[in-house]
Design a protein around this motif. Structure first.
Motif, short mmCIF file in Angstrom:
data_model
loop_
_atom_site.label_atom_id
_atom_site.label_comp_id
_atom_site.label_asym_id
_atom_site.label_seq_id
_atom_site.Cartn_x
_atom_site.Cartn_y
_atom_site.Cartn_z
N GLU A 289 -56.90 15.51 -61.93
CA GLU A 289 -56.58 15.74 -60.39
C GLU A 289 -57.40 14.51 -59.75
OE1 GLU A 289 -58.74 19.00 -57.35
OE2 GLU A 289 -57.57 19.46 -59.25
N THR A 290 -56.54 13.93 -58.92
CA THR A 290 -57.40 12.90 -58.07
C THR A 290 -57.26 12.85 -56.60
OG1 THR A 290 -56.58 11.06 -59.88
CG2 THR A 290 -57.28 10.22 -57.82
N SER A 291 -58.56 12.96 -55.84
CA SER A 291 -58.43 13.13 -54.47
C SER A 291 -58.73 11.97 -53.72
CB SER A 291 -59.29 14.41 -54.03
OG SER A 291 -58.89 15.49 -54.67
N VAL A 292 -58.07 11.65 -52.63
CA VAL A 292 -58.18 10.51 -51.72
C VAL A 292 -58.15 11.07 -50.35
CG1 VAL A 292 -57.61 8.89 -53.22
CG2 VAL A 292 -55.84 9.70 -51.88
N PRO A 293 -58.94 10.23 -49.36
CA PRO A 293 -58.77 10.62 -47.87
C PRO A 293 -57.64 9.86 -47.29
CG PRO A 293 -60.73 9.09 -48.46
CD PRO A 293 -60.44 9.61 -49.68
N LEU A 294 -57.23 10.30 -46.36
CA LEU A 294 -56.08 9.51 -45.84
C LEU A 294 -56.14 9.84 -44.24
CD1 LEU A 294 -52.67 11.29 -46.09
CD2 LEU A 294 -54.70 12.50 -46.75
N TYR A 295 -55.41 8.84 -43.53
CA TYR A 295 -55.56 8.92 -41.83
C TYR A 295 -54.12 8.47 -41.66
CZ TYR A 295 -57.18 9.36 -37.33
OH TYR A 295 -57.50 9.65 -35.78
N VAL A 296 -53.37 9.05 -40.69
CA VAL A 296 -52.16 8.97 -40.20
C VAL A 296 -51.97 8.98 -38.77
CG1 VAL A 296 -49.69 9.44 -40.25
CG2 VAL A 296 -51.16 9.43 -42.27
N ASP A 297 -51.66 7.83 -38.00
CA ASP A 297 -51.48 7.74 -36.65
C ASP A 297 -50.08 7.33 -36.35
OD1 ASP A 297 -51.41 6.90 -33.77
OD2 ASP A 297 -53.55 7.15 -34.10
N THR A 298 -49.41 8.09 -35.72
CA THR A 298 -47.82 7.93 -35.34
C THR A 298 -47.56 6.90 -34.34
OG1 THR A 298 -47.67 9.79 -33.80
CG2 THR A 298 -47.12 10.28 -36.21
N ARG A 299 -48.69 6.43 -33.62
CA ARG A 299 -48.43 5.55 -32.57
C ARG A 299 -48.67 3.93 -33.14
NH1 ARG A 299 -53.78 6.38 -29.14
NH2 ARG A 299 -54.66 6.45 -31.33
N LEU A 300 -49.02 3.72 -34.46
CA LEU A 300 -49.01 2.56 -35.11
C LEU A 300 -47.88 2.48 -35.62
CD1 LEU A 300 -52.26 2.93 -37.09
CD2 LEU A 300 -51.93 1.51 -35.43
N LEU A 301 -47.29 1.07 -35.67
CA LEU A 301 -46.09 0.66 -36.23
C LEU A 301 -46.29 0.38 -37.81
CD1 LEU A 301 -44.13 -1.49 -33.72
CD2 LEU A 301 -43.57 0.92 -34.42
N ALA A 302 -45.33 0.52 -38.66
CA ALA A 302 -45.50 0.27 -39.99
C ALA A 302 -45.28 -1.40 -40.01
CB ALA A 302 -44.43 0.82 -40.96
N ALA A 303 -46.02 -1.86 -41.03
CA ALA A 303 -46.17 -3.34 -41.48
C ALA A 303 -44.91 -3.81 -41.25
CB ALA A 303 -46.94 -3.64 -42.76
N GLY A 304 -44.86 -4.91 -40.59
CA GLY A 304 -43.35 -5.67 -40.61
C GLY A 304 -42.28 -5.16 -39.45
N LEU A 305 -42.68 -4.08 -38.98
CA LEU A 305 -41.75 -3.33 -37.98
C LEU A 305 -42.03 -3.89 -36.78
CD1 LEU A 305 -39.42 -1.30 -37.96
CD2 LEU A 305 -40.80 0.61 -37.45
N SER A 306 -40.89 -4.12 -35.67
CA SER A 306 -41.17 -4.34 -34.44
C SER A 306 -40.19 -3.71 -33.46
CB SER A 306 -40.76 -5.85 -34.37
OG SER A 306 -41.65 -6.92 -34.90
N SER A 307 -40.82 -3.21 -32.32
CA SER A 307 -39.88 -2.69 -31.37
C SER A 307 -39.81 -3.67 -30.04
CB SER A 307 -40.23 -1.32 -30.99
OG SER A 307 -41.50 -1.27 -30.42
#
Length: 765
Positions: A289-307
């Motif tokens: 078993e391995t646990s790691v913290p994470l944080y997700v924000d939908t306002r950010l754009l994925a790396a390399g993605l443009s709009s």
């Protein structure tokens, strides 16, 4: 006797030279590959010289080595001895090579938790529809108003026009809202629109209505595309194992992995901060078993993605009041966003029109697990010269969240909206703090402040408490205070109950600006499949008591709502009709309101055939063999089919299901090609009155098809005409049958006969 060769990262003495001459010449061998003690079911090509092996970079990649990490190209020929960390054993007798590779030089087994089957290209048929909403009210001068949308669609795009016709007692007029032509390209993920549109905006800019041209990115064309950064979780399995991924103690993914390193990509199911746990289990049930913290924000754009979005045209004025009032001076607007990496998203926005030029830039920065910070700086020149700065912060945790944003304008800062008469606020502040606890309760505190030039500022604080009792009831207590107007305050208590069968009851009591009020209502909306709904309401807003009752009916052709209300002793009644009329495939079909994609099912004129949407029967085809299926998801697979068991016996069909992918706001013709064929079972007998024996060959002269006689003299004949001739041949038996055929109206396959087979051409007995 077996020959072995051992290869390592360090040079090793080679095996004895074999007596055959070819041992001194490099030659190709095809070997079964074992990797870290496991059979890979892979036969790979190697180059052998004196027991030492080499392979191409492409073959090493297929085996599972990380050639990019090792700096090996696909076309390179690489001696296995030269790969640091790799050990191998070559068994020439068994034609096998066994590789031992550490995880550091192996490709991780990667699987995407959001991976979807590739969606076929979206399509559109040609057609026209009218969405409408007609509202009539009694005892008023506003007697009848009809909102409508006229929409034409074909594979090239969509033309749409909206407006309202007012048929009042002393006022007959039509007001146009928006008219545009739009076309989208899923390959480039962009949409082009000509006509009326709304300009793009960012969190620190404002949108305006423009008549002209818009070119913008449109991620909705790829519903499977994840536009924001998502974490990837890795691990290593010593033996083939199962993998479970939990996010905040909720399982989000389960699968199987081979031995070696693995990566789980695109993990859904969370916004904000949380804890991810990866659990691997081998065949013996042992777990890691391995646990790691994470944080997700939908306002950010994925790396390399443009709009992006670009608009050019003329500002719309008096929208909703005047059909064709535009500013005579042209205006431009553009916005862009780019995900530089998973932690930084850059933003830019610019606007220009006569006398006003505006440009700015901003960024969103993820600070690890500490939330996301955003900021911007923009400036305007010309008649409206000034600057604007914004700063914001958001942190979402399972037991705490804060959302804060502050915008300040300095000087005479302006934008397109300000140029058109809507000034920019000199100060905008917003702060919300929420604390969920005991999994069913939430306490929140909010503050909102606005200040406009030459206007009274507003500063409002509020508190709210919510308690959820399962899915049956909820309680909400809230209060607010305007700090600039002491007499402007209020407090409310609301209780909601779910009674099952889609019925709910809500009661609210409160006091606002020194007046008490209450509201009690109960409602049951119609089911999606159609039927009746109702609602009743009673309340008192200060000194104005009101009562209201309504009844609704939702059918396949639209929705009808009848309402009666009494306000301060005055009673009125109203009737609302909404729906759609579709013209496609030479037919006119009424429908409930169509917002996006839809399909028209055609069964080639066969009525009464059940139609299924996602394996649910939604209706039957009409007399023309049509049924309209609303509410399809554009650019996604939608499974539509028919019940083939209900087709007439003389009907043939190639398929009973289709996966439809409609374009946005367009219709697709789902044509189930049904063909009717003329056939019958024919009973044949000889001159002696006995049925012909089984196995006799029968040829239908009109179609040229052959068949045989079965038991009881029965034979099945297809391709029948009005007049038919059969030739029977069975050993010593040679005879002919002539008969007439008329297709039954009910679509059945009749049985004809018994017919006497004559040795010469003649009438049937």
């Amino acid at each position: 006797m077996c020959a072995f060769a051992q290869g390592q990262s360090q040079p090793q003495p080679g095996p004895p030279v074999r007596p055959d001459a070819s041992a001194n010449q490099p030659h190709d061998v095809y070997l079964e590959v074992m990797l870290n003690g496991e059979r890979s079911a892979l036969i790979a090509q190697f180059r052998e010289l004196n027991g030492r092996l080499s392979a191409s970079g492409k073959d090493l990649d297929n085996i599972g080595l990380a050639i990019d990490r090792l700096g090996i190209t696909e076309t390179a020929e690489v001696p296995l001895d030269s790969i640091r960390g790799l050990h191998y054993t070559y068994d020439a007798a068994r034609q096998r090579v066994t590789l031992q590779a550490p995880d550091a030089i192996r490709k991780p087994y990667t699987f995407d938790t959001r991976a979807l089957t590739a969606t076929p290209p979206a399509t559109s048929s040609r057609g026209f529809l009218i969405n409408y909403d007609a509202y009539a009210q009694s005892n008023t001068d506003a007697q009848l108003a009809i909102w409508s949308e006229e929409r034409y669609f074909d594979p090239a795009g969509v033309f749409s026009n909206t407006g309202t016709a007012y048929l009042y007692k002393n006022d007959h007029r039509y007001t146009r809202y928006d008219t545009s032509w739009s076309t989208s390209d899923p390959a480039t993920l962009d949409t082009k629109q000509f006509g009326d549109t709304i300009s793009s905006s960012l969190a620190w800019s404002r949108s305006v209505r423009i008549g002209g041209f818009q070119w913008r990115s449109n991620f909705a064309l790829r519903p499977d595309l994840v536009t924001f950064p998502l974490p990837a979780f890795g691990g290593s399995a010593v033996v083939p194992s199962s993998v479970d991924l939990y996010v905040n103690s909720v399982r989000q993914f389960s699968g199987n992995v081979p031995s070696g390193p693995f990566i789980v990509n695109n993990v859904p199911g969370i916004t904000g901060g949380g804890q991810a746990t990866v659990i691997t289990r081998d065949a013996l049930g042992r777990t890691v078993e391995t646990s790691v913290p994470l944080y997700v924000d939908t306002r950010l754009l994925a790396a390399g993605l443009s709009s992006y979005s670009f608009e050019a045209g003329f500002l719309r004025r008096a929208y909703g009041l005047d059909s064709f009032q535009y500013d005579p001076k042209p205006a431009l607007s553009a916005s862009a966003r780019h995900g530089l990496n998973d932690y930084l998203t850059l933003e830019a926005h610019t606007e220009a029109t006569s006398g006003v030029y505006n440009a700015g830039a901003g960024a969103l920065v993820r600070m690890g697990m500490a939330g996301v910070l955003n900021g911007s700086l923009s400036a305007s020149t010309g008649r409206l010269a000034g600057t604007q700065a914004s700063l914001g912060y958001e942190l979402i945790e399972p037991h705490f969240s804060i959302d804060a944003q502050s915008i300040r304008a300095f000087g005479n800062y302006g934008d397109l909206a300000a140029r058109d008469g809507s000034p920019v606020p000199t100060a905008t502040d917003r702060v919300t703090v929420a604390v969920p606890f005991f999994s069913t309760q939430t306490f929140s505190v909010s503050y909102i402040g606005f200040r406009y030039p030459q206007a009274q500022p507003s500063q409002i604080g509020s508190v709210a408490y919510t308690l959820n009792v399962g899915n049956l009831a909820s309680v909400n207590l809230s209060a607010y205070q305007d700090f600039r107007q002491r007499e402007s305050r209020g407090a409310f208590l609301s209780v909601s109950f779910g009674l099952g069968n889609n019925t709910s009851v809500n009661a609210t009591v409160g006091r606002q600006n020194g007046q008490s009020n209450y509201n009690v209502n109960a409602s049951r909306p119609p089911n999606y499949d159609g039927g009746w709904g109702w609602g009743v309401q009673a309340g008192n807003a200060g000194a104005s008591p009101y009562r209201q009752a309504q009844v609704q009916y939702l059918g396949s052709g639209g929705e009808v709502t009848a309402l009666a209300q009494q306000i301060s002793g005055r009673t009125t009644g109203s009737l609302d009709l909404s729906g759609t009329v579709v013209m496609m495939d030479g037919s006119v079909k009424p429908s409930r309101r169509i917002y996006d994609g839809f399909a028209l099912v055609s069964t080639d004129g066969i009525a009464g055939i059940p139609v299924l949407h996602e394996n649910r029967v939604i209706g039957v085809t009409d007399r023309a063999g049509h049924l309209l299926v609303p509410d399809l998801n554009s650019y996604q697979d939608n499974r539509v089919g028919i019940d083939g068991m209900k087709l007439p016996a003389d009907a043939r069909i190639d398929t009973t299901t289709m996966n439809l992918v409609p374009q946005s706001q367009s219709g697709v013709l789902a044509h189930f090609g049904v063909t009717r064929y003329s056939a019958a079972s024919v009973i044949l007998q000889g001159l002696d009155g006995k049925v012909l024996p089984p196995g006799a060959t029968v040829r239908h002269e009109e179609s040229g098809k052959e068949t045989i006689v079965g038991f009881d003299g029965l034979t099945f004949i297809e391709g029948l005409q009005k007049e038919n001739h059969l030739v029977v041949d069975s050993g010593a038996l040679h005879c002919r049958v002539t008969f007439a055929y008329t297709r039954p109206d009910d679509g059945s396959l009749p049985t004809i006969g018994p017919l006497t087979c004559l040795s010469k051409v003649g009438d049937v007995r």
